[in-house]
Design a protein around this motif. Structure first.
Motif, PDB file in Angstrom:
ATOM      1  N   ILE A   1       0.835  -1.203   0.000  1.00  0.00           N
ATOM      2  CA  ILE A   1       0.000   0.000   0.000  1.00  0.00           C
ATOM      3  C   ILE A   1       0.873   1.257   0.000  1.00  0.00           C
ATOM      4  O   ILE A   1       0.621   2.210  -0.748  1.00  0.00           O
ATOM      5  N   ALA A   2       1.920   1.250   0.823  1.00  0.00           N
ATOM      6  CA  ALA A   2       2.809   2.415   0.887  1.00  0.00           C
ATOM      7  C   ALA A   2       3.485   2.666  -0.453  1.00  0.00           C
ATOM      8  O   ALA A   2       3.608   3.820  -0.894  1.00  0.00           O
ATOM      9  N   ARG A   3       3.901   1.597  -1.132  1.00  0.00           N
ATOM     10  CA  ARG A   3       4.534   1.770  -2.449  1.00  0.00           C
ATOM     11  C   ARG A   3       3.531   2.282  -3.464  1.00  0.00           C
ATOM     12  O   ARG A   3       3.859   3.137  -4.295  1.00  0.00           O
ATOM     13  N   ALA A   4       2.311   1.777  -3.424  1.00  0.00           N
ATOM     14  CA  ALA A   4       1.292   2.225  -4.382  1.00  0.00           C
ATOM     15  C   ALA A   4       0.938   3.691  -4.173  1.00  0.00           C
ATOM     16  O   ALA A   4       0.613   4.400  -5.141  1.00  0.00           O
ATOM     17  N   GLN A   5       1.020   4.155  -2.930  1.00  0.00           N
ATOM     18  CA  GLN A   5       0.708   5.558  -2.665  1.00  0.00           C
ATOM     19  C   GLN A   5       1.758   6.506  -3.241  1.00  0.00           C
ATOM     20  O   GLN A   5       1.497   7.710  -3.364  1.00  0.00           O
ATOM     21  N   GLN A   6       2.906   5.961  -3.619  1.00  0.00           N
ATOM     22  CA  GLN A   6       3.938   6.772  -4.276  1.00  0.00           C
ATOM     23  C   GLN A   6       3.688   6.909  -5.776  1.00  0.00           C
ATOM     24  O   GLN A   6       4.291   7.758  -6.434  1.00  0.00           O
TER      25      GLN A   6
ATOM     26  N   ARG B   1      -9.061  -4.741   1.170  1.00  0.00           N
ATOM     27  CA  ARG B   1      -9.582  -3.962   0.040  1.00  0.00           C
ATOM     28  C   ARG B   1      -8.518  -2.998  -0.470  1.00  0.00           C
ATOM     29  O   ARG B   1      -8.326  -2.843  -1.676  1.00  0.00           O
ATOM     30  N   LEU B   2      -7.832  -2.343   0.451  1.00  0.00           N
ATOM     31  CA  LEU B   2      -6.781  -1.407   0.028  1.00  0.00           C
ATOM     32  C   LEU B   2      -5.626  -2.139  -0.647  1.00  0.00           C
ATOM     33  O   LEU B   2      -5.045  -1.634  -1.611  1.00  0.00           O
ATOM     34  N   ALA B   3      -5.293  -3.340  -0.163  1.00  0.00           N
ATOM     35  CA  ALA B   3      -4.216  -4.114  -0.786  1.00  0.00           C
ATOM     36  C   ALA B   3      -4.592  -4.528  -2.199  1.00  0.00           C
ATOM     37  O   ALA B   3      -3.742  -4.498  -3.104  1.00  0.00           O
ATOM     38  N   SER B   4      -5.846  -4.922  -2.418  1.00  0.00           N
ATOM     39  CA  SER B   4      -6.290  -5.265  -3.776  1.00  0.00           C
ATOM     40  C   SER B   4      -6.108  -4.070  -4.705  1.00  0.00           C
ATOM     41  O   SER B   4      -5.605  -4.198  -5.825  1.00  0.00           O
ATOM     42  N   CYS B   5      -6.515  -2.898  -4.213  1.00  0.00           N
ATOM     43  CA  CYS B   5      -6.334  -1.679  -5.015  1.00  0.00           C
ATOM     44  C   CYS B   5      -4.855  -1.374  -5.236  1.00  0.00           C
ATOM     45  O   CYS B   5      -4.443  -0.986  -6.334  1.00  0.00           O
ATOM     46  N   ALA B   6      -4.052  -1.547  -4.183  1.00  0.00           N
ATOM     47  CA  ALA B   6      -2.630  -1.219  -4.289  1.00  0.00           C
ATOM     48  C   ALA B   6      -1.933  -2.068  -5.341  1.00  0.00           C
ATOM     49  O   ALA B   6      -1.136  -1.555  -6.143  1.00  0.00           O
ATOM     50  N   VAL B   7      -2.222  -3.368  -5.349  1.00  0.00           N
ATOM     51  CA  VAL B   7      -1.605  -4.253  -6.350  1.00  0.00           C
ATOM     52  C   VAL B   7      -1.993  -3.805  -7.754  1.00  0.00           C
ATOM     53  O   VAL B   7      -1.154  -3.731  -8.664  1.00  0.00           O
ATOM     54  N   ALA B   8      -3.278  -3.495  -7.949  1.00  0.00           N
ATOM     55  CA  ALA B   8      -3.741  -3.064  -9.267  1.00  0.00           C
ATOM     56  C   ALA B   8      -3.112  -1.732  -9.671  1.00  0.00           C
ATOM     57  O   ALA B   8      -2.741  -1.531 -10.838  1.00  0.00           O
ATOM     58  N   VAL B   9      -2.973  -0.818  -8.717  1.00  0.00           N
ATOM     59  CA  VAL B   9      -2.358   0.483  -9.004  1.00  0.00           C
ATOM     60  C   VAL B   9      -0.898   0.320  -9.406  1.00  0.00           C
ATOM     61  O   VAL B   9      -0.421   0.952 -10.366  1.00  0.00           O
ATOM     62  N   LEU B  10      -0.164  -0.533  -8.688  1.00  0.00           N
ATOM     63  CA  LEU B  10       1.236  -0.775  -9.036  1.00  0.00           C
ATOM     64  C   LEU B  10       1.355  -1.387 -10.423  1.00  0.00           C
ATOM     65  O   LEU B  10       2.266  -1.043 -11.196  1.00  0.00           O
ATOM     66  N   LEU B  11       0.434  -2.288 -10.761  1.00  0.00           N
ATOM     67  CA  LEU B  11       0.449  -2.896 -12.089  1.00  0.00           C
ATOM     68  C   LEU B  11       0.122  -1.856 -13.156  1.00  0.00           C
ATOM     69  O   LEU B  11       0.785  -1.801 -14.199  1.00  0.00           O
ATOM     70  N   ALA B  12      -0.878  -1.027 -12.901  1.00  0.00           N
ATOM     71  CA  ALA B  12      -1.219   0.029 -13.857  1.00  0.00           C
ATOM     72  C   ALA B  12      -0.055   0.988 -14.053  1.00  0.00           C
ATOM     73  O   ALA B  12       0.230   1.426 -15.178  1.00  0.00           O
ATOM     74  N   ASP B  13       0.637   1.310 -12.958  1.00  0.00           N
ATOM     75  CA  ASP B  13       1.772   2.224 -13.064  1.00  0.00           C
ATOM     76  C   ASP B  13       2.900   1.598 -13.876  1.00  0.00           C
ATOM     77  O   ASP B  13       3.545   2.281 -14.689  1.00  0.00           O
ATOM     78  N   ALA B  14       3.148   0.301 -13.682  1.00  0.00           N
ATOM     79  CA  ALA B  14       4.174  -0.377 -14.480  1.00  0.00           C
ATOM     80  C   ALA B  14       3.813  -0.320 -15.952  1.00  0.00           C
ATOM     81  O   ALA B  14       4.683  -0.118 -16.817  1.00  0.00           O
ATOM     82  N   ARG B  15       2.550  -0.478 -16.271  1.00  0.00           N
ATOM     83  CA  ARG B  15       2.130  -0.465 -17.666  1.00  0.00           C
ATOM     84  C   ARG B  15       2.214   0.925 -18.278  1.00  0.00           C
ATOM     85  O   ARG B  15       2.371   1.061 -19.491  1.00  0.00           O
ATOM     86  N   ARG B  16       2.122   1.973 -17.453  1.00  0.00           N
ATOM     87  CA  ARG B  16       2.331   3.321 -17.980  1.00  0.00           C
ATOM     88  C   ARG B  16       3.757   3.490 -18.498  1.00  0.00           C
ATOM     89  O   ARG B  16       4.008   4.183 -19.474  1.00  0.00           O
ATOM     90  N   HIS B  17       4.690   2.845 -17.801  1.00  0.00           N
ATOM     91  CA  HIS B  17       6.103   2.986 -18.154  1.00  0.00           C
ATOM     92  C   HIS B  17       6.545   1.982 -19.220  1.00  0.00           C
ATOM     93  O   HIS B  17       7.608   2.141 -19.820  1.00  0.00           O
TER      94      HIS B  17
END
Length: 321
Positions: free
Chosen positions: A20-25, A298-314
């Protein structure tokens, strides 16, 4: 009771806290919330937004969404609502919005998973890619040192070898793209020897050979492995299994949905593991939450998806997982 399974003990579930902390970055991901017409799903979207993980767009009957918000004191005044008449229409509209690049993630609300997945997998209007769609439980197990992926325990009932190849590759890609490194992948069966009497052992051996030949990439595979010698170094030593994976697995690939579902629920209820859920293989990650999920899950599910979305942006050319 296992003493270390008490969820109130300090220091437990820190794996989720790190995710979660990493996804918030990362930048918050525009997320289409499909039919958030009960307190749990609506509150989950709001909590994830307050944690700066997602920017929600609510798709569903506006009168139901606003009634739920009013009944439970939830402030949705800043959130966009796309009004549709019912849950089927919400699923169809959400998929349409993703196809129009209006969102990076889908998040299940209070409709049935099957209802959402019908819209996602529709041949002409859905979100399919060349990959098989599969589910991963990202588990924070208090008694295990690693973040543990279990796949597939929710989508593919009895996958054949080709489907298992995609299930394994989806999980590996998720693991690597959210920044967890090179995963150790255990292909599970009832035993650790290959025998024609247990077909899943043959599939396990074939998957390992496919990895050797470059048909599966990015992870270290071993199988067949029984559950004990996949996660316990001493069990692996007693059986004489020497590999980087045995006793230290990070991804557990189950033979079928029944085995995976029972394994995930055993971990959840017997050792108080948390089980965040995500669906891969579509154009965007799909966040699956349960009414029984804790806020942290719930927040962890979102965090994993956010990190994946961010990787795909790059890495815009990356295959959808």
């Amino acid at each position: 009771m296992v003493e270390s399974s008490n969820p109130q003990q300090p220091g437990l579930h820190e794996k989720y806290e790190h995710l979660i902390a990493r996804a918030q970055q990362a930048p918050s991901a525009k997320t289409i919330i499909v039919h958030p017409c009960d307190e749990t799903s609506l509150r989950g979207a709001i909590e994830a937004a307050e944690a700066e993980l997602i920017v929600p767009m609510l798709v569903g009957p506006a009168h139901k969404i606003t009634a739920v918000a009013a009944a439970h004191g939830l402030d949705i005044s800043s959130l966009e609502i796309v009004d549709v008449p019912h849950s089927d229409a919400a699923a169809a509209k959400a998929v349409e919005l993703i196809r129009e690049a209006k969102g990076e993630l889908l998040m299940k609300g209070s409709l049935h998973t099957d209802e959402l997945m019908r819209a996602v997998t529709a041949s002409a209007t859905g979100l399919r890619t060349e990959r098989r769609i599969s589910h991963v439980f990202v588990m924070d197990v208090p008694t295990y040192s690693e973040t543990l992926f279990v796949t597939d325990a929710a989508i593919n009932i009895a996958p054949d070898l080709d489907a298992k190849r995609d299930i394994v590759q989806n999980a590996i890609d998720l693991f690597t793209q959210v920044g967890l490194g090179t995963p150790r992948v255990a292909i599970l069966s009832a035993v650790e020897t290959v025998t024609s009497k247990i077909p899943s052992t043959i599939d396990a051996a074939a998957l390992c050979k496919m990895a050797e030949r470059g048909q599966i990439t990015g992870g270290l595979l071993e199988g067949p492995l029984a559950f004990d010698n996949a996660i316990d170094p001493e069990a692996a030593r007693i059986k004489g299994i020497s590999s980087p994976v045995a006793g230290r697995a990070q991804i557990l690939v189950v033979p079928n949905l029944e085995a995976g579902n029972m394994l995930a629920k055993n971990l959840t209820f017997m050792v108080r593991a948390d089980a965040a859920g995500i669906v891969l293989g579509a154009r965007v990650p799909i966040i699956l939450t349960s009414r029984a999920d804790s806020v942290r899950t719930r927040l962890a599910s979102c965090a994993v998806a956010v990190l994946l979305a961010d990787a795909r942006r790059h890495i815009p050319s990356v295959v959808s997982v």
